[in-house]
Design a protein around this motif. Structure first.
Motif, PDB file in Angstrom:
ATOM      1  N   ARG A 236       0.828  -1.213   0.000  1.00 65.61           N
ATOM      2  CA  ARG A 236       0.000   0.000   0.000  1.00 65.61           C
ATOM      3  C   ARG A 236       0.863   1.265   0.000  1.00 65.61           C
ATOM      4  O   ARG A 236       0.579   2.228  -0.723  1.00 65.61           O
ATOM      5  CB  ARG A 236      -0.926   0.008   1.210  1.00 65.61           C
ATOM      6  N   TYR A 237       1.918   1.231   0.810  1.00 60.80           N
ATOM      7  CA  TYR A 237       2.732   2.439   0.961  1.00 60.80           C
ATOM      8  C   TYR A 237       4.024   2.411   0.142  1.00 60.80           C
ATOM      9  O   TYR A 237       4.744   3.413   0.114  1.00 60.80           O
ATOM     10  CB  TYR A 237       3.052   2.655   2.441  1.00 60.80           C
ATOM     11  N   GLY A 238       4.277   1.312  -0.525  1.00 57.68           N
ATOM     12  CA  GLY A 238       5.465   1.225  -1.361  1.00 57.68           C
ATOM     13  C   GLY A 238       6.747   1.238  -0.557  1.00 57.68           C
ATOM     14  O   GLY A 238       7.638   2.063  -0.792  1.00 57.68           O
ATOM     15  N   LEU A 239       6.876   0.302   0.388  1.00 56.17           N
ATOM     16  CA  LEU A 239       8.006   0.282   1.311  1.00 56.17           C
ATOM     17  C   LEU A 239       9.090  -0.697   0.862  1.00 56.17           C
ATOM     18  O   LEU A 239       8.856  -1.579   0.032  1.00 56.17           O
ATOM     19  CB  LEU A 239       7.522  -0.071   2.718  1.00 56.17           C
ATOM     20  N   ASP A 240      10.259  -0.545   1.464  1.00 55.25           N
ATOM     21  CA  ASP A 240      11.405  -1.396   1.111  1.00 55.25           C
ATOM     22  C   ASP A 240      11.518  -2.650   1.952  1.00 55.25           C
ATOM     23  O   ASP A 240      12.251  -3.567   1.590  1.00 55.25           O
ATOM     24  CB  ASP A 240      12.703  -0.596   1.262  1.00 55.25           C
TER      25      ASP A 240
END
Length: 464
Positions: A236-240
């Motif tokens: 959803r948040y485009g995290l690593d």
């Protein structure tokens, strides 16, 4: 990690769920003779009396009043009224036998011969600055929008993803509500800011747990829910990736689980499986960091779980099997060198917070490896240099154990170059690829005019 302005998290012992040690009449007499003093720092098996009760310090204290508080690790056990207590009609299942006080034998000076083999995750600078962003809550430090986080921060850990209940495995993350955090950005702006950070080469992670987010994956259903819910947040948040910040009672070893290389406790086994699933889902670029407290890592040099005698805190060293199992996939381990009691180092001396020495001794243990519970036949192997950082409070308000920039940099210089080490002899040698520094928190650093960032980012860059 701490949400509030309070510098030490304490809890009323009766509400902590810790086991109560039943003292004999003789023990009670000794305890009543040992009045509590706020200037005293009690360690394992010390006694004190206050308000008509006697107490045993099972591990350590930070000058807490024994009659009203336990330490962060549930140290004060209420032994009952002064003058003696009546033993229970039936003995406890596992009597709280006191472990021996002799230190472990001195470990070998050469590191174990089974280092990790996987290459490090790319995209990080040689020496990184890592910080936590209060994204889901407010406290006295104030809210900071993602877009306003300075570019100096190489890894930004979003605090916190928390479970719907301790055993559900269902992790949720939401931006701080506007009623609590005036000026909070919209979710769309937050996501776009994360995208911009990543485009600039920064890593943005979901930090799971914290002081208030107890996570106990007691079942395979909880394990699977953990994987699916964390994946949903990452997507959803485009995290690593994720940061594992399990504290309190999240990790605990069952009685008889004594081999950190082959754990059997469900909360440990299921967490390892969940992290491996996330790594498999996202591949080589998945960033995995961990922020355990010293109690869950370095204390394992002396004590592991409830121990062969019983009565030890079953959380002692409980991160070790997780770190060991994930050693090939772990990007950075940054132990919290704060809110900690005194811990024995590889020199068999106790080291305390407040100066370079604590950072040096605690970090050297991870760079050199150490025997678990003093057993030289059961070595916790050294991690790669690039996998190791250490955590320090950004300011006096951020946590106990604040060290001014000069002391932090002395510790790093010692670990990297082997110089200016004070009285401690480093077992791990020089560590030029030492990863860097973590702090709680970015928000507190801003509150104190960016002391941590301004001092340490150029220092790390200058290490070469």
């Amino acid at each position: 990690m701490r949400r509030s302005l309070l510098l030490a998290v304490t809890a009323v012992l009766a509400a902590s769920g810790s086991a109560v040690y039943i003292a004999s009449s003789a023990d009670a007499a000794v305890a009543c003779a040992a009045a509590w003093s706020p200037s005293a720092v009690y360690t394992k098996d010390m006694t004190a009396s206050q308000a008509g009760h006697n107490y045993t310090a099972k591990w350590w204290t930070q000058n807490e009043s024994p009659s009203t508080h336990s330490g962060q690790w549930d140290v004060w056990a209420d032994n009952g009224a002064c003058g003696g207590t009546t033993p229970p009609t039936s003995p406890p299942t596992t009597p709280p036998t006191t472990p021996p006080t002799t230190p472990p034998t001195t470990p070998p000076t050469t590191p174990p011969t089974t280092p990790p083999t996987q290459p490090p995750v790319g995209g990080l600078p040689k020496h990184a600055l890592i910080g936590y962003l209060h994204a889901s809550f407010a406290n006295g430090s104030g809210y900071l929008r993602m877009a306003d986080v300075p570019a100096d921060w190489d890894i930004i850990n979003l605090a916190f993803g928390e479970p719907t209940s301790a055993t559900s495995g269902d992790i949720r993350f939401m931006l701080c509500p506007a009623t609590e955090c005036p000026g909070v950005e919209s979710e769309a702006d937050f996501i776009n800011a994360i995208k911009a950070k990543r485009a600039a080469g920064k890593k943005v992670l979901l930090s799971i747990g914290g002081a208030n987010g107890q996570v106990q994956l007691t079942t395979t259903a909880a394990r699977d829910k953990f994987v699916s819910s964390v994946s949903a947040i990452i997507d959803r948040y485009g995290l690593d990736g994720v940061d594992v910040d399990f504290e309190g009672h999240s990790l605990s070893l069952n009685t008889g689980d004594t081999d950190f290389k082959n754990p059997t406790t469900p909360v440990i086994v299921n967490l390892i499986a969940a992290l491996r699933s996330l790594k498999a889902r996202y591949g080589a670029g998945f960033v995995l960091t961990m922020a355990p407290e010293t109690f869950f890592v370095q204390l394992g040099y002396q004590y592991y779980g409830s121990g062969p005698w019983g009565g030890q805190d079953p959380r002692a060293g409980s991160y070790l099997p997780v770190i060991y199992a994930m050693r090939n996939d772990l990007t950075v381990l940054h132990v919290q060198d704060y809110n900690s009691g005194s811990i024995m180092g590889l020199d068999n001396q106790y080291h305390s917070m407040g100066g370079a020495d604590f950072h040096i001794a605690m970090t050297d243990m991870l760079l050199a490896g150490f025997p678990v519970a003093g057993n030289t036949a059961n070595m916790f192997p050294a991690l790669r240099e690039d996998q190791i950082a250490f955590g320090a409070p950004s300011s006096v308000s951020a946590g106990n154990g604040y060290v001014a920039p000069a002391g932090v940099q002395q510790a790093v210089t010692c670990l990297v170059k082997g110089s200016n080490c004070g009285g401690y002899t480093v077992r791990s040698g020089t560590n030029p690829n030492f990863r860097g520094l973590m702090t709680w928190s970015i928000n507190w650093d801003k509150f104190y005019s960016w002391e941590f960032k301004n001092a340490h980012e150029p220092f790390l860059n200058g290490l070469g």
